[in-house]
Scaffold this motif. Structure first.
Motif, short mmCIF file in Angstrom:
data_model
loop_
_atom_site.label_atom_id
_atom_site.label_comp_id
_atom_site.label_asym_id
_atom_site.label_seq_id
_atom_site.Cartn_x
_atom_site.Cartn_y
_atom_site.Cartn_z
N ALA A 167 -22.24 100.29 62.63
CA ALA A 167 -22.44 100.03 64.05
C ALA A 167 -23.55 99.00 64.22
O ALA A 167 -24.60 99.12 63.59
N VAL A 168 -23.32 98.00 65.05
CA VAL A 168 -24.30 96.95 65.31
C VAL A 168 -24.74 97.07 66.77
O VAL A 168 -23.90 97.08 67.68
N PHE A 169 -26.04 97.16 66.98
CA PHE A 169 -26.62 97.28 68.31
C PHE A 169 -27.48 96.07 68.61
O PHE A 169 -28.15 95.54 67.71
N LEU A 170 -27.47 95.64 69.86
CA LEU A 170 -28.29 94.51 70.29
C LEU A 170 -29.19 94.94 71.44
O LEU A 170 -28.81 95.77 72.27
N ALA A 171 -30.37 94.35 71.49
CA ALA A 171 -31.30 94.57 72.60
C ALA A 171 -31.97 93.24 72.93
O ALA A 171 -32.11 92.38 72.06
N GLU A 172 -32.33 93.09 74.19
CA GLU A 172 -33.06 91.89 74.63
C GLU A 172 -34.35 92.34 75.28
O GLU A 172 -34.46 93.47 75.74
N ASP A 173 -35.33 91.43 75.31
CA ASP A 173 -36.51 91.75 76.10
C ASP A 173 -36.14 91.52 77.57
O ASP A 173 -35.08 90.99 77.88
N ASP A 174 -37.01 91.94 78.47
CA ASP A 174 -36.68 91.85 79.90
C ASP A 174 -36.83 90.44 80.47
O ASP A 174 -36.56 90.20 81.63
N GLY A 175 -37.27 89.49 79.65
CA GLY A 175 -37.40 88.11 80.09
C GLY A 175 -38.68 87.82 80.86
O GLY A 175 -38.93 86.70 81.25
N GLY A 176 -39.49 88.82 81.04
CA GLY A 176 -40.72 88.61 81.80
C GLY A 176 -41.92 89.17 81.08
O GLY A 176 -42.73 88.45 80.51
N GLU A 177 -42.05 90.47 81.10
CA GLU A 177 -43.23 91.14 80.56
C GLU A 177 -43.13 91.42 79.07
O GLU A 177 -44.04 92.00 78.49
N GLY A 178 -42.02 91.07 78.45
CA GLY A 178 -41.87 91.28 77.02
C GLY A 178 -41.47 92.69 76.64
O GLY A 178 -41.58 93.07 75.48
N GLN A 179 -41.02 93.49 77.60
CA GLN A 179 -40.57 94.83 77.29
C GLN A 179 -39.15 94.78 76.75
O GLN A 179 -38.28 94.11 77.30
N LEU A 180 -38.92 95.52 75.67
CA LEU A 180 -37.62 95.55 75.03
C LEU A 180 -36.70 96.51 75.77
O LEU A 180 -37.06 97.66 76.02
N LEU A 181 -35.50 96.03 76.15
CA LEU A 181 -34.52 96.87 76.80
C LEU A 181 -33.81 97.71 75.75
O LEU A 181 -33.95 97.50 74.55
N ASP A 182 -33.00 98.68 76.17
CA ASP A 182 -32.31 99.59 75.25
C ASP A 182 -31.36 98.85 74.32
O ASP A 182 -30.75 97.85 74.70
N PHE A 183 -31.20 99.38 73.11
CA PHE A 183 -30.20 98.88 72.19
C PHE A 183 -28.83 99.35 72.66
O PHE A 183 -28.63 100.53 72.94
N ILE A 184 -27.88 98.42 72.77
CA ILE A 184 -26.52 98.70 73.24
C ILE A 184 -25.55 98.32 72.13
O ILE A 184 -25.68 97.26 71.52
N LEU A 185 -24.56 99.18 71.89
CA LEU A 185 -23.54 98.89 70.89
C LEU A 185 -22.83 97.58 71.25
O LEU A 185 -22.35 97.43 72.37
N LYS A 186 -22.81 96.66 70.31
CA LYS A 186 -22.21 95.33 70.55
C LYS A 186 -20.73 95.52 70.92
O LYS A 186 -20.01 96.29 70.31
N GLY A 187 -20.31 94.79 71.94
CA GLY A 187 -18.92 94.82 72.37
C GLY A 187 -18.62 95.88 73.41
O GLY A 187 -17.47 96.09 73.77
N THR A 188 -19.65 96.57 73.91
CA THR A 188 -19.44 97.56 74.96
C THR A 188 -20.18 97.09 76.21
O THR A 188 -21.10 96.31 76.15
N MET A 189 -19.76 97.60 77.33
CA MET A 189 -20.36 97.24 78.60
C MET A 189 -21.63 98.04 78.84
O MET A 189 -21.73 99.19 78.46
N ARG A 190 -22.58 97.41 79.49
CA ARG A 190 -23.78 98.13 79.92
C ARG A 190 -23.44 98.92 81.16
O ARG A 190 -22.69 98.46 82.00
N ARG A 191 -24.02 100.10 81.30
CA ARG A 191 -23.73 100.95 82.46
C ARG A 191 -24.92 101.01 83.36
O ARG A 191 -26.01 100.96 83.02
#
Length: 163
Positions: free
Chosen positions: A139-163
């Motif tokens: 399983a491969v998971f991806l996460a991004e920072d929030d683009g502002g304060e540098g906080q890392l968002l949740d890891f999401i399984l690649k190829g699935t929709m965010r809820r």
């Protein structure tokens, strides 16, 4: 949602899209259902960062004018399936569909590495036929920072929709 639950839910969704009634193992192993049902569970073997320390690079978001850092993680998992039905033919058909789904119908972040199935058997406890399977997946998971304060968002399984 943790990684194991994301994998389980992605497999459940893929099976349902393929026409197999599917439930989490803790909800369905001993219940009676009309037709066949697949009970799905996931166990982890090992996790590791993808890239150097999990860092994969940067991704620009033109709509919001943000530049985000992207991180990755891999998880070796073992998916267990128990396909049950009152009739042997229904059990076999559902197992074949489930096997094809594991081969070709999973999201892009879930890669099948190995699969095995037991022979069909009669389960006295449930009074149903059963075929049990195991699938080793990466399983491969991806996460991004929030683009502002540098906080890392949740890891999401690649190829699935965010809820």
């Amino acid at each position: 949602m943790n990684g194991l639950n994301q994998v389980r839910d992605a497999v459940l969704e893929a099976l349902r899209r393929a026409g197999v009634a599917a439930v989490p193992a803790f909800e369905g192993a001993a219940k009676r259902y009309p037709g066949a049902v697949a009970a799905v569970d996931v166990a982890a073997g090992a996790g590791r960062a993808a890239g150097l320390g999990g860092y994969l690079g940067r991704r620009g978001d033109a709509e919001q004018g943000l530049d985000r850092e992207v991180y990755g993680m891999q998880l070796e998992t073992e998916i267990t399936l128990s396909v049950r039905a009152e009739r042997a033919a229904e059990c076999e058909t559902a197992m074949e569909t489930a096997a094809q789904t594991l081969l070709r119908g999973l999201p892009s972040g879930l890669r099948l590495e190995k699969m095995s199935w037991s022979g069909i058997a009669w389960d006295r406890t449930t009074g149903m036929f059963v075929r049990e399977g195991k699938a080793a997946c990466r399983a491969v998971f991806l996460a991004e920072d929030d683009g502002g304060e540098g906080q890392l968002l949740d890891f999401i399984l690649k190829g699935t929709m965010r809820r």
